[in-house]
Motif scaffolding. Structure first.
Motif, short mmCIF file in Angstrom:
data_model
loop_
_atom_site.label_atom_id
_atom_site.label_comp_id
_atom_site.label_asym_id
_atom_site.label_seq_id
_atom_site.Cartn_x
_atom_site.Cartn_y
_atom_site.Cartn_z
N GLU A 61 -17.27 -10.40 20.95
CA GLU A 61 -15.92 -9.97 20.59
C GLU A 61 -16.00 -8.66 19.83
O GLU A 61 -17.08 -8.23 19.43
N HIS A 62 -14.84 -8.05 19.61
CA HIS A 62 -14.78 -6.82 18.82
C HIS A 62 -15.48 -7.02 17.47
O HIS A 62 -15.31 -8.07 16.84
N GLY A 83 -15.55 -1.34 21.19
CA GLY A 83 -14.63 -1.43 22.31
C GLY A 83 -15.15 -2.33 23.41
O GLY A 83 -16.35 -2.37 23.67
N ASP A 87 -10.37 -1.41 26.91
CA ASP A 87 -9.85 -0.85 25.65
C ASP A 87 -9.76 0.67 25.72
O ASP A 87 -10.63 1.33 26.27
N THR A 88 -8.70 1.20 25.11
CA THR A 88 -8.62 2.63 24.85
C THR A 88 -8.96 2.81 23.38
O THR A 88 -8.28 2.25 22.51
N LEU A 89 -10.04 3.54 23.11
CA LEU A 89 -10.49 3.79 21.74
C LEU A 89 -10.17 5.22 21.37
O LEU A 89 -10.38 6.14 22.17
N ILE A 98 -7.59 1.05 18.31
CA ILE A 98 -7.93 0.32 19.53
C ILE A 98 -6.61 -0.02 20.21
O ILE A 98 -5.77 -0.72 19.62
N ASN A 99 -6.43 0.51 21.41
CA ASN A 99 -5.18 0.32 22.15
C ASN A 99 -3.97 0.69 21.30
O ASN A 99 -3.00 -0.05 21.19
N VAL A 126 -11.84 5.41 27.31
CA VAL A 126 -11.41 4.12 27.88
C VAL A 126 -12.68 3.42 28.32
O VAL A 126 -13.50 3.98 29.05
#
Length: 174
Positions: A61-62, A83, A87-89, A98-99, A126
């Motif tokens: 997980e993150h 990420g 995810d868009t970081l 994050i997102n 991404v």
């Protein structure tokens, strides 16, 4: 008679020792393995030569700390998952999004307090499918996804679950 009971006792001990050896091999191969930290890229969370236990059967997980084979070599690296696939970081002004949601990174506070510089340069990425984006906690001195790109999930050995050496640092990493 006494000789037979001695043989039985010895045979019983041999069976027990073999069972223990097989159990240790199976556990180490499939469940967990010890790893030694090399370098200071995860400082202050981990120091050079710390020893940690890695759980191989874990759902990543993150912000989990993982051990993986680096994309640029066969070396094992320990970094924090920033990420995950899709995810868009974005990092702007040393703040992680994050997102599009601002995320606190308390594990960076000690390094931020001791550095006159921003720890993380601005960027936006991404994360592709079946990949992770990882960074060290010592952002000014960490070879990580900013340098070598995304980490394929297949390269992950497992999640760091506990530090067992040095004895003064035994416990769950944060």
């Amino acid at each position: 008679m006494e000789n037979d009971s001695t043989k039985t006792e010895v045979f019983s001990w041999i069976k027990s020792l073999l069972a223990v050896v097989v159990l240790v091999i199976v556990c180490r191969q499939f469940l967990f393995t010890p790893v030694t930290v090399n370098g200071g890229s995860m400082s202050p969370t981990f120091q050079d030569n710390d020893r940690v236990m890695v759980l191989k059967m874990s759902e990543i997980e993150h912000f989990d700390m993982i051990v993986f084979e680096a994309p640029t070599s066969s070396d094992k690296h320990i970094k924090r998952v920033i990420g995950m696939a899709g995810d868009t970081l974005k990092v702007m002004n040393d703040r992680l999004y994050i997102n599009d949601a601002l995320v606190e990174e308390p594990y960076l506070e000690e390094n931020k307090a001791s550095s006159p510089f921003a720890l993380t340069e601005d960027f936006e990425v991404v994360v592709p499918e079946d990949c992770l984006f990882v960074m060290g906690d010592n952002r000014l001195s960490s070879g990580d996804s900013r340098l070598y790109g995304f980490v394929p999930k297949d390269n992950v050995f497992g999640e760091v679950k506990i530090r067992f050496y040095p004895l003064s640092g035994i416990g769950l990493p944060e």
